[in-house]
Every structure is written in structure tokens, then in C-alpha cells.
Design a protein around this motif. Sequence first.
Motif, PDB file in Angstrom:
ATOM      1  N   PHE A   1       0.829  -1.212   0.000  1.00 24.58           N
ATOM      2  CA  PHE A   1       0.000   0.000   0.000  1.00 24.58           C
ATOM      3  C   PHE A   1       0.860   1.258   0.000  1.00 24.58           C
ATOM      4  O   PHE A   1       0.571   2.225  -0.713  1.00 24.58           O
ATOM      5  CB  PHE A   1      -0.948   0.000   1.204  1.00 24.58           C
ATOM      6  CG  PHE A   1      -1.838   1.208   1.238  1.00 24.58           C
ATOM      7  CD1 PHE A   1      -3.012   1.245   0.500  1.00 24.58           C
ATOM      8  CD2 PHE A   1      -1.494   2.344   1.981  1.00 24.58           C
ATOM      9  CE1 PHE A   1      -3.822   2.372   0.509  1.00 24.58           C
ATOM     10  CE2 PHE A   1      -2.303   3.456   1.984  1.00 24.58           C
ATOM     11  CZ  PHE A   1      -3.482   3.469   1.244  1.00 24.58           C
ATOM     12  N   LEU A   2       1.908   1.276   0.813  1.00 23.58           N
ATOM     13  CA  LEU A   2       2.779   2.449   0.877  1.00 23.58           C
ATOM     14  C   LEU A   2       3.281   2.832  -0.513  1.00 23.58           C
ATOM     15  O   LEU A   2       3.344   4.009  -0.871  1.00 23.58           O
ATOM     16  CB  LEU A   2       3.959   2.177   1.812  1.00 23.58           C
ATOM     17  CG  LEU A   2       5.004   3.300   1.947  1.00 23.58           C
ATOM     18  CD1 LEU A   2       4.379   4.553   2.544  1.00 23.58           C
ATOM     19  CD2 LEU A   2       6.176   2.825   2.809  1.00 23.58           C
ATOM     20  N   ASN A   3       3.608   1.818  -1.310  1.00 18.99           N
ATOM     21  CA  ASN A   3       4.141   2.079  -2.648  1.00 18.99           C
ATOM     22  C   ASN A   3       3.085   2.552  -3.631  1.00 18.99           C
ATOM     23  O   ASN A   3       3.409   2.979  -4.742  1.00 18.99           O
ATOM     24  CB  ASN A   3       4.846   0.847  -3.184  1.00 18.99           C
ATOM     25  CG  ASN A   3       6.144   0.580  -2.446  1.00 18.99           C
ATOM     26  OD1 ASN A   3       6.836   1.510  -2.045  1.00 18.99           O
ATOM     27  ND2 ASN A   3       6.464  -0.687  -2.228  1.00 18.99           N
ATOM     28  N   LEU A   4       1.783   2.441  -3.236  1.00 19.98           N
ATOM     29  CA  LEU A   4       0.722   2.964  -4.092  1.00 19.98           C
ATOM     30  C   LEU A   4       0.585   4.481  -3.960  1.00 19.98           C
ATOM     31  O   LEU A   4      -0.022   5.130  -4.816  1.00 19.98           O
ATOM     32  CB  LEU A   4      -0.616   2.306  -3.738  1.00 19.98           C
ATOM     33  CG  LEU A   4      -0.720   0.791  -4.005  1.00 19.98           C
ATOM     34  CD1 LEU A   4      -2.066   0.273  -3.509  1.00 19.98           C
ATOM     35  CD2 LEU A   4      -0.531   0.492  -5.485  1.00 19.98           C
ATOM     36  N   ILE A   5       1.149   5.038  -2.900  1.00 15.02           N
ATOM     37  CA  ILE A   5       1.066   6.484  -2.661  1.00 15.02           C
ATOM     38  C   ILE A   5       2.127   7.171  -3.525  1.00 15.02           C
ATOM     39  O   ILE A   5       3.257   6.694  -3.651  1.00 15.02           O
ATOM     40  CB  ILE A   5       1.285   6.803  -1.171  1.00 15.02           C
ATOM     41  CG1 ILE A   5       0.213   6.099  -0.316  1.00 15.02           C
ATOM     42  CG2 ILE A   5       1.259   8.306  -0.920  1.00 15.02           C
ATOM     43  CD1 ILE A   5       0.444   6.214   1.167  1.00 15.02           C
ATOM     44  N   ASP A   6       1.749   8.317  -4.132  1.00 14.63           N
ATOM     45  CA  ASP A   6       2.700   9.043  -4.971  1.00 14.63           C
ATOM     46  C   ASP A   6       4.016   9.269  -4.238  1.00 14.63           C
ATOM     47  O   ASP A   6       4.027   9.583  -3.033  1.00 14.63           O
ATOM     48  CB  ASP A   6       2.113  10.401  -5.372  1.00 14.63           C
ATOM     49  CG  ASP A   6       1.449  10.315  -6.748  1.00 14.63           C
ATOM     50  OD1 ASP A   6       1.274   9.200  -7.251  1.00 14.63           O
ATOM     51  OD2 ASP A   6       1.114  11.391  -7.295  1.00 14.63           O
ATOM     52  N   ALA A   7       5.127   9.135  -4.982  1.00 21.00           N
ATOM     53  CA  ALA A   7       6.451   9.163  -4.373  1.00 21.00           C
ATOM     54  C   ALA A   7       6.716  10.461  -3.612  1.00 21.00           C
ATOM     55  O   ALA A   7       7.353  10.449  -2.554  1.00 21.00           O
ATOM     56  CB  ALA A   7       7.514   8.947  -5.442  1.00 21.00           C
ATOM     57  N   ASN A   8       6.232  11.604  -4.130  1.00 21.22           N
ATOM     58  CA  ASN A   8       6.535  12.868  -3.450  1.00 21.22           C
ATOM     59  C   ASN A   8       5.906  12.932  -2.066  1.00 21.22           C
ATOM     60  O   ASN A   8       6.492  13.467  -1.129  1.00 21.22           O
ATOM     61  CB  ASN A   8       6.086  14.066  -4.294  1.00 21.22           C
ATOM     62  CG  ASN A   8       4.598  14.067  -4.562  1.00 21.22           C
ATOM     63  OD1 ASN A   8       3.935  13.034  -4.509  1.00 21.22           O
ATOM     64  ND2 ASN A   8       4.067  15.245  -4.896  1.00 21.22           N
ATOM     65  N   ILE A   9       4.705  12.328  -1.911  1.00 22.56           N
ATOM     66  CA  ILE A   9       4.077  12.261  -0.586  1.00 22.56           C
ATOM     67  C   ILE A   9       4.676  11.114   0.223  1.00 22.56           C
ATOM     68  O   ILE A   9       4.925  11.250   1.430  1.00 22.56           O
ATOM     69  CB  ILE A   9       2.552  12.086  -0.715  1.00 22.56           C
ATOM     70  CG1 ILE A   9       1.936  13.316  -1.402  1.00 22.56           C
ATOM     71  CG2 ILE A   9       1.900  11.859   0.645  1.00 22.56           C
ATOM     72  CD1 ILE A   9       2.076  14.594  -0.623  1.00 22.56           C
ATOM     73  N   ARG A  10       4.900   9.991  -0.435  1.00 21.06           N
ATOM     74  CA  ARG A  10       5.441   8.811   0.255  1.00 21.06           C
ATOM     75  C   ARG A  10       6.738   9.167   0.993  1.00 21.06           C
ATOM     76  O   ARG A  10       6.963   8.736   2.137  1.00 21.06           O
ATOM     77  CB  ARG A  10       5.704   7.704  -0.757  1.00 21.06           C
ATOM     78  CG  ARG A  10       6.209   6.396  -0.148  1.00 21.06           C
ATOM     79  CD  ARG A  10       6.760   5.455  -1.202  1.00 21.06           C
ATOM     80  NE  ARG A  10       5.965   5.474  -2.415  1.00 21.06           N
ATOM     81  CZ  ARG A  10       6.480   5.374  -3.622  1.00 21.06           C
ATOM     82  NH1 ARG A  10       7.786   5.258  -3.793  1.00 21.06           N
ATOM     83  NH2 ARG A  10       5.699   5.401  -4.681  1.00 21.06           N
ATOM     84  N   ASN A  11       7.582   9.980   0.343  1.00 21.03           N
ATOM     85  CA  ASN A  11       8.866  10.330   0.958  1.00 21.03           C
ATOM     86  C   ASN A  11       8.717  11.268   2.146  1.00 21.03           C
ATOM     87  O   ASN A  11       9.656  11.441   2.927  1.00 21.03           O
ATOM     88  CB  ASN A  11       9.782  10.973  -0.089  1.00 21.03           C
ATOM     89  CG  ASN A  11      10.171   9.984  -1.173  1.00 21.03           C
ATOM     90  OD1 ASN A  11      10.218   8.774  -0.937  1.00 21.03           O
ATOM     91  ND2 ASN A  11      10.448  10.497  -2.371  1.00 21.03           N
ATOM     92  N   GLN A  12       7.521  11.869   2.265  1.00 20.17           N
ATOM     93  CA  GLN A  12       7.294  12.784   3.379  1.00 20.17           C
ATOM     94  C   GLN A  12       6.595  12.115   4.565  1.00 20.17           C
ATOM     95  O   GLN A  12       6.561  12.687   5.659  1.00 20.17           O
ATOM     96  CB  GLN A  12       6.449  13.970   2.913  1.00 20.17           C
ATOM     97  CG  GLN A  12       7.125  14.867   1.887  1.00 20.17           C
ATOM     98  CD  GLN A  12       8.308  15.604   2.460  1.00 20.17           C
ATOM     99  OE1 GLN A  12       8.288  15.982   3.630  1.00 20.17           O
ATOM    100  NE2 GLN A  12       9.354  15.780   1.672  1.00 20.17           N
ATOM    101  N   ILE A  13       6.024  10.937   4.354  1.00 20.05           N
ATOM    102  CA  ILE A  13       5.304  10.257   5.446  1.00 20.05           C
ATOM    103  C   ILE A  13       6.274   9.945   6.572  1.00 20.05           C
ATOM    104  O   ILE A  13       7.378   9.423   6.353  1.00 20.05           O
ATOM    105  CB  ILE A  13       4.637   8.967   4.933  1.00 20.05           C
ATOM    106  CG1 ILE A  13       3.583   9.306   3.867  1.00 20.05           C
ATOM    107  CG2 ILE A  13       3.997   8.199   6.080  1.00 20.05           C
ATOM    108  CD1 ILE A  13       2.997   8.083   3.197  1.00 20.05           C
ATOM    109  N   LYS A  14       5.869  10.255   7.778  1.00 18.01           N
ATOM    110  CA  LYS A  14       6.757  10.094   8.918  1.00 18.01           C
ATOM    111  C   LYS A  14       6.842   8.629   9.359  1.00 18.01           C
ATOM    112  O   LYS A  14       5.841   7.908   9.348  1.00 18.01           O
ATOM    113  CB  LYS A  14       6.280  10.953  10.091  1.00 18.01           C
ATOM    114  CG  LYS A  14       6.191  12.446   9.762  1.00 18.01           C
ATOM    115  CD  LYS A  14       5.948  13.288  10.998  1.00 18.01           C
ATOM    116  CE  LYS A  14       7.208  13.321  11.854  1.00 18.01           C
ATOM    117  NZ  LYS A  14       7.087  14.267  12.975  1.00 18.01           N
TER     118      LYS A  14
END
Length: 623
Positions: free
Chosen positions: A79-92
Motif C-alpha cells: 500500500f505504501l508504494n501505491l502512494i505518490d512518491a513525493n508524498i510517500r517520501n514525506q510520510i513520517k
Amino acid sequence: MASVALSNKTIGSIVKLKVNGTLRDFIVVHQGKPSALYDASCDGTWLLMKDCYEAKRWHSSNVNDYANSEINSYLNNTFLNLIDANIRNQIKQVKLPYRPGSGANPTPINSGANGLSAKVFLLSGPEVNWTSSTHSYIPNDGACLAYFSGCATTDSKRIANLNGSAADWWLRSPCCSSGGGATRALRVRANGDWSSSYCSGGGYAIRPALVLPSSLLVSDDGSVNTNTAPTAPSSISVPSSIQGGSTITVSWGASTDKESNLEGYILERSTDGGKSWSQVYQGSSRSTTNTVAFGTASVMYRVKAYDSEGLSSAYKTSNQVTVTNNNAPTAPPSITVPNTVLGGATLTVTWGAASDVDGNLAGYSLEREVDGSGQWGVVYTGNTLSYTDTITKGWASVKYRVRAYDSNNAYSGYTTSPSRPVNNNTAPEIACTSPSGSNLGTKDAGFTVSYTVSDVDGDEVSVTEAIDGVTKRTFTAALGTSNSFKVNGEYFMKLLNGDHTMTITANDGKASTVHSMTFKKEVTGASVTLEAPMEADALITICVLSVAGFIPADARYTVEVTNNAKDDAPVWEDCTAEVKSGANHIFENKTAANGFAFNFRVTAERGASGEGGYINSVQGGFQ
């Protein structure tokens, strides 16, 4: 498009994240760290997917061990990889409170730094406001999030749809009842109530939750972007000494921005020690000028950077600087520059005294401008009212200005002179064996002074020789050739006894050089004779003479005559008595080797009285 920081979004508001290429609504369910059970990593904006994403079993082995569950692995990988990379890299990467292992026991709870590390997770029972105080089989694995605060046991805030219909959705909390043992986990029912199910059950949905940095921006359409605020400016520089009423320059170091959208800086000023601030500049420059009003007690500045999305950095604040409220001196009332300015020579500039109401006038600063260039340079700083400057040969014009300053370095306005043309002609030079101004001593006979005239510009030079201001002669000098100022013969005789000044003036048509010398004429005797004897054809036997003039009684006075004046040793006969009485003189000499010729010799010297006399004429005849 306007943007606001996530931290400014209200609880319950909607933001949008792209999951598997589609924007999905997420609810802002909490801001900050929920409680002491959570690690500092949980300090951010908590988001919960508004609708269920899909149905998923909790654990393939039907045990309520969330840390090792299939659903935890799925959320933090697939699921994490389904999130756009620019947001994924910001998730804490957060540390969540959880019950480790499996079983019916609600304890222990690992919390704080020992919490479960995850980026995407399911909410716990306490986080949706179900606690162990009302349900003994719910572990204390979290704290109520702000969105669910005040929810009843059955509450619409917990209802979520899957494919358009309300659905049951999993929580991460195990169901700790002796009846279920290690096989059950908590879930939210479609009506917002709670329940539990076997962990291997596949018919229940998931609502992913995550924590984003609160500094991220939300556009007015709800979409979250990953812009971050610039760093604070690296430094701020303010003069250590500030005069009230003066304009100062404030500068600061550059900020950086990961997204390269740094837009500018905002500078603020405080005059009350930092209690209140007012903006004095906004723009892309890293320095600005600011006028500090007279009477201001102190001042300090702070600066922050901002980007094109409206995010601002932290402030960089200067030291507080005490303002010196000193009055500048008045401008000097006048400045005087000679009308004639010679290249290669010096001139003296003078100015009037300034005044200072504070009584701390320190001095003056004199500046010079050459050839109307507009460029001023300081030539003198000090407390006198004049300065002698050297003018470089070749300048066309020169101009001066002066201002006063005090002990606090406050300056008056300028007082400026007219522009003066520079005369680059070099005056002629006179080289003489006797220096100008020298005394040639006492003269009792004629004399000559030798000199040469030169001119570096090669101009034609007119020379005038004079004694006591009366011109003797004027001529055009041959440059570099010796000349003679003759003070002899009849010219010398006509000078009265006493002090005299002789001058040699050389003029090239533009400038003059005067060479002066003094002497004293002191003649106490005189002798008068014929320049050439008067020849005769035969023996001269008799003569008569008369001397007109004034001869003092005590003067030594002699009149002599000769009738063989052409001989090498003429015979001189005294006829003083005859001249005084007006009688004839009978010559005793009867011979002349070179032929008979007549001459006379009148000699007079001052006597003891020092009284002077004179001879107007000598007349007579012979035969």
C-alpha cells in the motif's frame, strides 16, 4: 493557487492524497502528538482515509500479533508504494503504542521509543475513543484522537464506506478476551459500534492512517504538496553603532530551500526590545536601508525567508543596539579657495568654524574634486580650519568641499567652493650667483651681477632689471645664456649713498619670477679726470681751471694738472691753491716723450665731519 500549512487545517477537514494514481480523501483526525504514550516522531498531522480502501484479512495465521501481521506488512509495503512518491517520501516513520505478541492479555503495552515503527497503520481502539475503562478486553494501546473525542460507543464518525456502502473495518488493537484467546482483533462495525473477528477473516476493510509533517502545504483544492519551508537566514548584520536620524544598512545571509522556490525575505524591526515588530522590507534582496528616527532608544531587527507557496522560515534575530541620539554639527559657514591656482604648486584652503548643540564637535573632513569628474576624495581630516594642498600639474580644474563631524561620527552637510581653473604654466627661473633676498654688502665702486634665465615651457621671457623700482633696462632673454646686471660707471655714480634694492624680473607672459638683492652704496671720495688727454702741438706752459660745486671745508680736496699726459708716467703738478684763488698755473715740466697733452685730476674725500659734497663741472683752458 493559495496554500495553507497542514498545521492550520482544522480537525475533520479533508485533504487529498493520490493513491494508485487516484486522489483519495483523507480526514485530518489529529494535530500533534496525542499523548505521552507516543514517540516524538508522532508529532505531525494525522490523516485517516475517509472511505475504506479494500477488504483484507488481518493475519494469515489467525493470531492477534499486529507487529507481525499480514495487514501491517501490506500497509508498509504494497500500500505504501501505491502512494505518490513525493508524498510517500514525506510520510513520517512513527513509533506507535501497541501490545506486542499475541494472546488474550491486554498487557504489556510498548510505547514511546519502544513503540511499533510504521509509516502506514491502522488506528487502535483507544484512538477511536474505545478504552479499557468501558471494555476490559480493549488494550490501552493509544490515546483518543481529536476527531473522535466525545464519540459515543456507537457513533457516525466511525462509519466508513467501501464501494459506496458502509462497511466493517479493522483496527490494530487485539481483542483480549479469554473467550477469543489469541485469535481475534477489534473492528468497527458498519453502524459505528465496535466488535471483534477472527484475524484470518477476509471480509473486513482497511482504513489506512498516516502522519505527515505539519509544515506541508495544502492547496485550496485540498491536495497536499511536499513543499517545505526555507531554512532561516544564516545570519543578520546590523551596525554596532547607530545614530538617531541616520539611515543604516541591514544585511543577512542566504536561506536555502529544498524545492528551490525561495522567493524572498521579510525584515522586521522592533524599538521596544522585541515586544512588538513592524515590517520594514519585503523582497528578494539580502540587504536594505532603514532610517532610524531621532529619539529612538534602541533597535533590533529580525528576518525570515518565504517561498512561492507561502511557507516562511524561522526568524534570524539581531542583537539589540542602543541608539545614540546625537545632533550633527552645522555645516561650516564658508569655504575659501584662492582665485589663482597653479599646477605643481600649493594652495591653502580655509573654512569657517561649525557649531554643535551637543558641544562635541570633533573636526572637519575636506574633500577634493578634480576636472569636474564628480568623484570626491578626502584630502584632510582634523580639527584645524585650513589645509595646504598640492596641485598636480596637468589638472584642468579643482574644487573643494568641507563638512564637520562630531565625536559620535555624525556629519554635517557640505559647504562647497566654486570650481577653480588650474594654471599649468611654470614661471621662469632665475639662476644667480647671489640667492634671491641676499645682501651684497657695501659698495664703494661699480659692480656687476651675473645670472641666467630658463623656462621649462620654452616660452619667450622678458627680463627687466631695476634698482629701487626704477627700470634700468628691459630685454628678451636668451634662455640659458649668461646675463649681466651692470651697476657701474655713470649709473653707479648717480646712485645716492645708502641702501638700495636691485630686482631682476622674468616674465613669460603668464607668470613672473622676481629675484631681489640689496646693497649699500657708500662712496666717501671722488676723482674726476678727462677720459682722454687733450693733445697740443707745442709745449703747454700755462693753464687755468675752475671747479663748480660744493666742497665741505674739512674735505681733503686736491686739483692736479699735467702737460705730458700721454707719457707712461705723467708729471702731475698741484694747482689746488690757484683753483681756489682763480689764478693761472705755470707748468714747471718742459718735456714730453710722447708729445705734449693736457689733463686734469680733481680728487675729494670727506673730512672728519662726514659732510658730503659734489662737483657740478670742471672748466678751463691751457696754452
